[in-house]
Design a protein around this motif. Structure first.
Motif, PDB file in Angstrom:
ATOM      1  N   ALA A 363      -5.185  -8.477   2.727  1.00 26.13           N
ATOM      2  CA  ALA A 363      -4.461  -7.347   3.302  1.00 26.13           C
ATOM      3  C   ALA A 363      -5.383  -6.126   3.399  1.00 26.13           C
ATOM      4  O   ALA A 363      -6.135  -5.844   2.462  1.00 26.13           O
ATOM      5  N   PRO A 364      -5.354  -5.406   4.528  1.00 25.94           N
ATOM      6  CA  PRO A 364      -6.294  -4.292   4.726  1.00 25.94           C
ATOM      7  C   PRO A 364      -6.228  -3.228   3.634  1.00 25.94           C
ATOM      8  O   PRO A 364      -7.248  -2.701   3.221  1.00 25.94           O
ATOM      9  N   ASP A 365      -5.034  -2.912   3.146  1.00 25.32           N
ATOM     10  CA  ASP A 365      -4.898  -1.852   2.140  1.00 25.32           C
ATOM     11  C   ASP A 365      -5.601  -2.207   0.853  1.00 25.32           C
ATOM     12  O   ASP A 365      -5.951  -1.329   0.062  1.00 25.32           O
ATOM     13  N   ALA A 366      -5.786  -3.546   0.622  1.00 24.99           N
ATOM     14  CA  ALA A 366      -6.428  -3.979  -0.625  1.00 24.99           C
ATOM     15  C   ALA A 366      -7.913  -4.252  -0.435  1.00 24.99           C
ATOM     16  O   ALA A 366      -8.599  -4.597  -1.365  1.00 24.99           O
ATOM     17  N   ALA A 367      -8.378  -4.130   0.791  1.00 23.28           N
ATOM     18  CA  ALA A 367      -9.791  -4.492   1.075  1.00 23.28           C
ATOM     19  C   ALA A 367     -10.726  -3.472   0.432  1.00 23.28           C
ATOM     20  O   ALA A 367     -10.406  -2.297   0.360  1.00 23.28           O
TER      21      ALA A 367
END
Length: 367
Positions: A363-367
């Motif tokens: 997920a982008p927010d966790a990248a």
């Protein structure tokens, strides 16, 4: 107003040879006259699970062996070209199947370029014939279900009027109609071009929900051990929660059946999660590489997949089960592809495990 197509930027630098080789999606390895690795591209690092620093200077046959003696002999004959298809190699503890080519380099005696491309990985850029084959049945599904509903209604009406001894025949009619309707539903899913939205979700919650759903449905999960090997630090995955849960239900169900068939007194299913750091598996989507660092593996200690079916398990109507429809794994492949992921399988003969691996984006927010 007519659109104006942008002219190519003639001033932009042209990718050099190294950049072109780095962009290849199959493994490319340069070996010297002694059979030692001199250079590798990123795809080779991914396939062999080792960085270039550790690969360079080692013998290729030690990295992918033991090989078929005929293939190894041809590979050691440094002036000969070689094409080997469906070749079994070992990469660490895993056995995978590849296509291999070796090409001599003119003017450089003994030097060769070797390519390795893995068989069995879901290739989104090349969907295969299975989904196209399902197009016509998917279109006809609606028309087929209408008469099926009429047949089912007639069977229920007949059951009310038939003598008790003959009611089981009417029930058989309705049961068979229901079975055919479920089959058509799955074919419609496979033939659908619509994709569900993806959002950040916790893969461990999806795994546990899938297992809970199977237990609630009366699955024989109590007869086998389900072992969780979760990475607690795993970040959220970018997926559709319902689709991911359906994928896991199918994979755990298949693993359960295999474990029960092959080891009835010691059936084992292992669900493992890990973050593939550094050498993240990637997929090509719309012409660009999508990193897939989240790995979910469902393993079983059953007898393994019949070699005759091994390269076809994701194709429709291929099944090793006597009563199997052969639609579960094709549906898994479609759902995973819709989430920009990959699914593959391998057999670890030493551990006696069959592994189905999902690789999904973070997920982008966790990248």
């Amino acid at each position: 107003m007519a659109s104006v197509q942008a002219e190519p930027d003639s001033t932009a630098p042209r990718p050099d040879a190294r950049a072109q080789l780095s962009g290849l999606i199959f493994a490319l390895i340069l070996i010297d006259a002694e059979g030692c690795i001199a250079e590798v591209n990123h795809a080779a690092e991914d396939l062999l699970g080792t960085s270039a620093v550790r690969l360079i200077g080692t013998r290729l046959t030690e990295r992918i062996g033991p090989l078929d003696p005929r293939v190894e002999a041809r590979l050691l004959a440094s002036e000969e070209a070689l094409v080997a298809r469906d070749l079994a190699i070992r990469v660490g503890p895993q056995e995978i199947r590849i296509n291999l080519t070796a090409s001599p380099l003119g003017g450089y005696p003994g030097w060769r370029v070797v390519t390795l491309s893995q068989i069995g990985h879901d290739d989104a850029a090349n969907p295969g014939n299975g989904e196209a084959m399902l197009g016509a049945p998917a279109v006809l599904a609606h028309e087929i279900k209408n008469p099926l509903a009429a047949i089912r209604g007639a069977g229920q009406l007949a059951a009310r009027k038939l003598p008790h001894a003959d009611k089981k025949l009417a029930k058989m009619i309705t049961d068979e109609v229901d079975r055919i309707a479920r089959l058509i539903d799955r074919m419609q899913q496979l033939g659908s071009t619509r994709t569900a939205s993806v959002d950040p979700c916790n893969p461990h919650e999806a795994i546990r929900a899938a297992v809970a759903t199977m237990r609630a449905a009366g699955s024989a999960l109590g007869e086998i051990e389900i072992r969780e090997e979760f990475d607690p630090s795993l970040p959220p995955v970018l997926a559709n929660r319902d689709a991911l849960e359906q994928v896991l239900i199918n994979l755990v169900s298949n693993a359960r059946d295999a474990a029960l068939a092959g080891a009835p007194k010691g059936g084992l299913v292992i669900v493992q999660t890990r973050f593939v750091s550094g050498l993240a598996f990637s997929a090509i989507r719309n012409g660009r590489a999508v990193p897939l660092p989240i790995e979910i593996t469902v393993s079983d200690n059953g007898p393994g997949i019949d070699p005759a079916l091994r390269d076809h398990v994701f194709e429709p109507f291929v099944s090793s089960k006597p009563s199997g429809q052969g639609l579960g794994l094709p549906l898994v492949r479609k759902l995973v592809r819709d989430m920009n992921g990959n699914v593959s399988h391998d057999r670890d003969a030493r551990a006696g495990l069959t592994n189905f691996r999902l690789h999904l984006p973070q997920a982008p927010d966790a990248a």
